[in-house]
Scaffold this motif. Structure first.
Motif, PDB file in Angstrom:
ATOM      1  N   ARG A  69      17.090  22.675  49.196  1.00 44.26           N
ATOM      2  CA  ARG A  69      17.086  24.126  49.158  1.00 44.26           C
ATOM      3  C   ARG A  69      18.287  24.621  48.074  1.00 44.26           C
ATOM      4  NH1 ARG A  69      20.215  27.992  53.183  1.00 44.26           N
ATOM      5  NH2 ARG A  69      19.760  30.043  51.913  1.00 44.26           N
ATOM      6  N   LEU A  70      19.621  23.690  48.458  1.00 44.44           N
ATOM      7  CA  LEU A  70      20.638  23.788  47.604  1.00 44.44           C
ATOM      8  C   LEU A  70      20.333  23.505  46.116  1.00 44.44           C
ATOM      9  CD1 LEU A  70      23.584  24.623  47.297  1.00 44.44           C
ATOM     10  CD2 LEU A  70      23.911  22.299  47.576  1.00 44.44           C
ATOM     11  N   GLU A  71      19.608  22.285  45.747  1.00 42.52           N
ATOM     12  CA  GLU A  71      18.929  21.958  44.570  1.00 42.52           C
ATOM     13  C   GLU A  71      18.201  22.994  43.907  1.00 42.52           C
ATOM     14  OE1 GLU A  71      16.367  18.701  42.267  1.00 42.52           O
ATOM     15  OE2 GLU A  71      16.519  18.724  44.448  1.00 42.52           O
ATOM     16  N   GLU A  72      17.387  23.899  44.734  1.00 45.12           N
ATOM     17  CA  GLU A  72      16.605  24.956  44.127  1.00 45.12           C
ATOM     18  C   GLU A  72      17.481  26.160  43.604  1.00 45.12           C
ATOM     19  OE1 GLU A  72      13.866  28.455  45.857  1.00 45.12           O
ATOM     20  OE2 GLU A  72      14.157  26.664  47.179  1.00 45.12           O
ATOM     21  N   TYR A  73      18.657  26.367  44.306  1.00 44.36           N
ATOM     22  CA  TYR A  73      19.585  27.481  43.679  1.00 44.36           C
ATOM     23  C   TYR A  73      20.397  27.021  42.626  1.00 44.36           C
ATOM     24  CZ  TYR A  73      18.556  30.290  47.830  1.00 44.36           C
ATOM     25  OH  TYR A  73      17.817  31.264  48.507  1.00 44.36           O
ATOM     26  N   TRP A  74      20.799  25.722  42.454  1.00 42.97           N
ATOM     27  CA  TRP A  74      21.929  25.329  41.511  1.00 42.97           C
ATOM     28  C   TRP A  74      21.381  24.494  40.616  1.00 42.97           C
ATOM     29  CZ3 TRP A  74      26.796  23.259  44.582  1.00 42.97           C
ATOM     30  CH2 TRP A  74      27.175  24.306  45.461  1.00 42.97           C
ATOM     31  N   GLU A  75      20.158  24.146  40.315  1.00 45.30           N
ATOM     32  CA  GLU A  75      19.369  23.330  39.465  1.00 45.30           C
ATOM     33  C   GLU A  75      19.540  24.063  38.070  1.00 45.30           C
ATOM     34  OE1 GLU A  75      15.559  22.382  39.812  1.00 45.30           O
ATOM     35  OE2 GLU A  75      14.779  24.404  40.374  1.00 45.30           O
ATOM     36  N   ASP A  76      19.626  25.476  37.736  1.00 48.47           N
ATOM     37  CA  ASP A  76      19.713  26.242  36.628  1.00 48.47           C
ATOM     38  C   ASP A  76      21.128  26.463  36.242  1.00 48.47           C
ATOM     39  OD1 ASP A  76      17.047  26.170  36.192  1.00 48.47           O
ATOM     40  OD2 ASP A  76      16.709  28.076  37.348  1.00 48.47           O
ATOM     41  N   CYS A  77      21.949  25.954  36.995  1.00 48.01           N
ATOM     42  CA  CYS A  77      23.423  25.933  36.856  1.00 48.01           C
ATOM     43  C   CYS A  77      24.103  24.869  36.643  1.00 48.01           C
ATOM     44  CB  CYS A  77      24.155  26.753  38.175  1.00 48.01           C
ATOM     45  SG  CYS A  77      23.232  28.338  38.664  1.00 48.01           S
ATOM     46  N   GLY A  78      23.506  23.844  36.118  1.00 46.72           N
ATOM     47  CA  GLY A  78      24.024  22.440  35.745  1.00 46.72           C
ATOM     48  C   GLY A  78      24.320  21.145  36.568  1.00 46.72           C
ATOM     49  N   PHE A  79      23.515  21.360  37.839  1.00 44.99           N
ATOM     50  CA  PHE A  79      23.436  20.497  38.676  1.00 44.99           C
ATOM     51  C   PHE A  79      22.122  19.676  38.691  1.00 44.99           C
ATOM     52  CE2 PHE A  79      26.722  22.594  40.489  1.00 44.99           C
ATOM     53  CZ  PHE A  79      27.528  21.870  41.211  1.00 44.99           C
ATOM     54  N   VAL A  80      22.102  18.540  38.615  1.00 44.67           N
ATOM     55  CA  VAL A  80      20.984  17.570  38.366  1.00 44.67           C
ATOM     56  C   VAL A  80      20.916  16.459  39.233  1.00 44.67           C
ATOM     57  CG1 VAL A  80      20.013  16.074  36.503  1.00 44.67           C
ATOM     58  CG2 VAL A  80      21.465  17.767  35.917  1.00 44.67           C
ATOM     59  N   ARG A  81      19.614  16.520  39.513  1.00 42.87           N
ATOM     60  CA  ARG A  81      19.310  15.232  40.642  1.00 42.87           C
ATOM     61  C   ARG A  81      19.427  14.020  40.117  1.00 42.87           C
ATOM     62  NH1 ARG A  81      17.697  14.881  46.386  1.00 42.87           N
ATOM     63  NH2 ARG A  81      16.733  16.820  46.124  1.00 42.87           N
ATOM     64  N   ILE A  82      20.311  13.130  40.443  1.00 45.08           N
ATOM     65  CA  ILE A  82      20.576  11.776  39.846  1.00 45.08           C
ATOM     66  C   ILE A  82      20.039  10.708  40.856  1.00 45.08           C
ATOM     67  CG2 ILE A  82      22.160  12.518  38.278  1.00 45.08           C
ATOM     68  CD1 ILE A  82      24.376  11.330  40.055  1.00 45.08           C
ATOM     69  N   HIS A  83      19.708  11.086  42.155  1.00 49.03           N
ATOM     70  CA  HIS A  83      19.389  10.044  42.997  1.00 49.03           C
ATOM     71  C   HIS A  83      18.920  10.838  44.014  1.00 49.03           C
ATOM     72  CE1 HIS A  83      20.165   7.136  46.549  1.00 49.03           C
ATOM     73  NE2 HIS A  83      20.450   6.202  45.508  1.00 49.03           N
ATOM     74  N   ARG A  84      17.893  10.150  45.223  1.00 54.55           N
ATOM     75  CA  ARG A  84      17.375  10.680  46.269  1.00 54.55           C
ATOM     76  C   ARG A  84      18.604  11.452  47.071  1.00 54.55           C
ATOM     77  NH1 ARG A  84      14.616   6.995  50.461  1.00 54.55           N
ATOM     78  NH2 ARG A  84      16.908   6.315  50.923  1.00 54.55           N
ATOM     79  N   GLY A  85      19.657  11.024  47.149  1.00 53.18           N
ATOM     80  CA  GLY A  85      20.724  11.692  47.906  1.00 53.18           C
ATOM     81  C   GLY A  85      21.801  12.390  47.387  1.00 53.18           C
ATOM     82  N   PHE A  86      21.626  12.610  45.914  1.00 56.17           N
ATOM     83  CA  PHE A  86      22.700  12.970  45.323  1.00 56.17           C
ATOM     84  C   PHE A  86      22.353  14.013  44.218  1.00 56.17           C
ATOM     85  CE2 PHE A  86      24.562   8.976  46.851  1.00 56.17           C
ATOM     86  CZ  PHE A  86      25.683   9.365  47.411  1.00 56.17           C
ATOM     87  N   LEU A  87      23.154  14.935  43.847  1.00 55.44           N
ATOM     88  CA  LEU A  87      23.090  16.139  42.823  1.00 55.44           C
ATOM     89  C   LEU A  87      24.468  15.872  42.225  1.00 55.44           C
ATOM     90  CD1 LEU A  87      21.835  19.365  44.164  1.00 55.44           C
ATOM     91  CD2 LEU A  87      20.483  17.643  43.299  1.00 55.44           C
ATOM     92  N   VAL A  88      24.557  15.976  41.000  1.00 54.13           N
ATOM     93  CA  VAL A  88      25.762  15.785  40.161  1.00 54.13           C
ATOM     94  C   VAL A  88      26.104  17.133  39.344  1.00 54.13           C
ATOM     95  CG1 VAL A  88      25.119  14.531  38.188  1.00 54.13           C
ATOM     96  CG2 VAL A  88      27.441  14.650  39.066  1.00 54.13           C
ATOM     97  N   ALA A  89      27.102  17.724  39.209  1.00 59.70           N
ATOM     98  CA  ALA A  89      27.399  18.458  38.250  1.00 59.70           C
ATOM     99  C   ALA A  89      27.597  18.106  36.921  1.00 59.70           C
ATOM    100  CB  ALA A  89      28.536  19.558  38.436  1.00 59.70           C
ATOM    101  N   LEU A  90      26.823  18.587  35.966  1.00 52.50           N
ATOM    102  CA  LEU A  90      26.981  17.950  34.444  1.00 52.50           C
ATOM    103  C   LEU A  90      28.258  18.046  34.073  1.00 52.50           C
ATOM    104  CD1 LEU A  90      23.358  18.625  32.668  1.00 52.50           C
ATOM    105  CD2 LEU A  90      24.351  16.578  33.605  1.00 52.50           C
ATOM    106  N   HIS A  91      29.093  19.236  34.327  1.00 49.79           N
ATOM    107  CA  HIS A  91      30.384  19.568  33.566  1.00 49.79           C
ATOM    108  C   HIS A  91      31.270  18.474  34.075  1.00 49.79           C
ATOM    109  CE1 HIS A  91      32.157  21.405  36.843  1.00 49.79           C
ATOM    110  NE2 HIS A  91      31.084  22.066  37.316  1.00 49.79           N
TER     111      HIS A  91
END
Length: 254
Positions: A185-207
Motif C-alpha cells: 500500500r505504501l509503495e502504491e502511494y510513494w512510487e511516483d515520489c522517488g521511492f523504488v522497490r529494490i528488494h522484496r522487503g525494501f523500498l529506497v528513496a532515490l535521493h
C-alpha cells in the motif's frame, strides 16, 4: 494544501480527543468542533469545509441523517464517520461516506482516513483547475504512535522503508519509526515520489542513495544516510539506471 475540517460529536471527551488528533495531522489546517448536530447543519450548509468527521449516534439528528442532507449539496464535504458501532458501516457507505473509523481512534487509522479525504479533495480541486488527477500528491506524512504520543514522519525525511509483517519501518537519519501498514500500500502511494522497490522487503528513496556497494558475498547494497539496504539481483540493473537518470537531473544527494 490544508484541509478545513468540521468535527461533530455530542460527547465532549470524544469530541476533544477527535479534535486534538485532527489538529495534529499535517494535512489539516483548521478544525471546527461542534457538539450539536443541528448547529453542525448550519455550519456545513454555509460551506467552507473540505471534510466532516461525524459521530453516528447523536440526539436530534444522527450522523447518517446529517450526511444524507449534505449529499444534496452541489459541493458536499467529504464525510468520515467516527463511531463506536460497526453495524452502521453499510448504511454509512450508502450515503457516500469516504471512510468509517471505529472508536477508540488509532492514529494510523485516522491518518488513513485523512489520506482518503485528501485524495478526494485534491482530485476535485485538480479537476476544477484542469490538472490531471494522477498528479495529485497524497500521504506526504505518516502518523507514528510511541509511548502514548503521536508524531508524524514526513516522506522527505525517509531514507528507506523496510517491511515487517503487517508493519513498515521508516528509516530516517534520526531513527526508525514503525507504522501499521502493508508495504504494497505504501509503495502504491510513494512510487511516483522517488521511492523504488529494490528488494522484496525494501523500498529506497532515490535521493537518499549515496553509492552502491558490494557486500561480502557479491551482492549489492544501496548506501544511504540511514544505513545500507540490500538490493536483489533482479532489481539491481533497474536501480542503477534510475540512479543514473536521477543524477543527470540533479536529484541525488538533496
Amino acid at each position: 494544501m490544508s484541509l478545513r475540517v468540521l468535527a461533530v460529536d455530542d460527547v465532549p471527551p470524544a469530541l476533544d480527543e477527535l479534535t486534538r488528533m485532527l489538529k495534529g495531522a499535517p494535512e489539516v489546517g483548521e478544525v471546527t468542533s461542534l457538539g450539536d448536530p443541528l448547529a453542525a447543519v448550519k455550519s456545513l450548509l454555509a460551506g467552507g469545509f473540505d471534510a466532516a468527521f461525524l459521530d453516528i449516534a447523536m440526539p436530534g439528528l444522527d450522523g447518517l441523517e446529517l450526511a444524507g442532507l449534505l449529499s444534496r449539496l452541489a459541493k458536499p464535504p467529504a464525510i468520515v464517520f467516527v463511531t463506536a458501532y460497526n453495524e452502521h458501516a453499510v448504511s454509512a457507505f450508502g450515503v457516500g461516506a469516504v471512510d468509517y473509523v471505529l472508536k477508540p481512534i488509532r492514529a494510523e487509522r485516522l491518518a488513513a482516513a485523512l489520506t482518503k479525504v485528501n485524495r478526494m479533495v485534491l482530485a476535485l480541486r485538480a479537476e476544477a483547475d484542469g490538472v490531471v488527477p494522477s498528479t495529485v500528491d497524497t500521504m506526504t506524512a505518516l502518523a507514528v504512535e510511541s509511548d502514548g504520543r503521536t508524531s508524524y514522519v514526513h516522506r522527505d525525511d525517509v531514507q528507506f522503508v523496510e517491511a515487517h509483517g503487517d508493519y513498515v519501518r521508516l528509516h530516517t537519519r534520526h531513527g526508525v519509526h514503525e507504522v501499521r501498514m502493508p508495504m504494497a500500500r505504501l509503495e502504491e502511494y510513494w512510487e511516483d515520489c522517488g521511492f523504488v522497490r529494490i528488494h522484496r522487503g525494501f523500498l529506497v528513496a532515490l535521493h537518499a542513495v549515496r553509492e552502491l556497494r558490494s557486500d561480502s558475498v557479491g551482492g549489492v547494497l544501496a548506501h544511504t544516510g540511514a544505513g545500507d539496504v540490500p538490493v536483489s539481483r533482479r532489481h539491481a540493473r533497474e536501480l542503477r539506471e534510475r540512479l543514473l537518470r536521477a543524477a543527470q537531473r540533479g536529484e541525488l544527494g538533496r
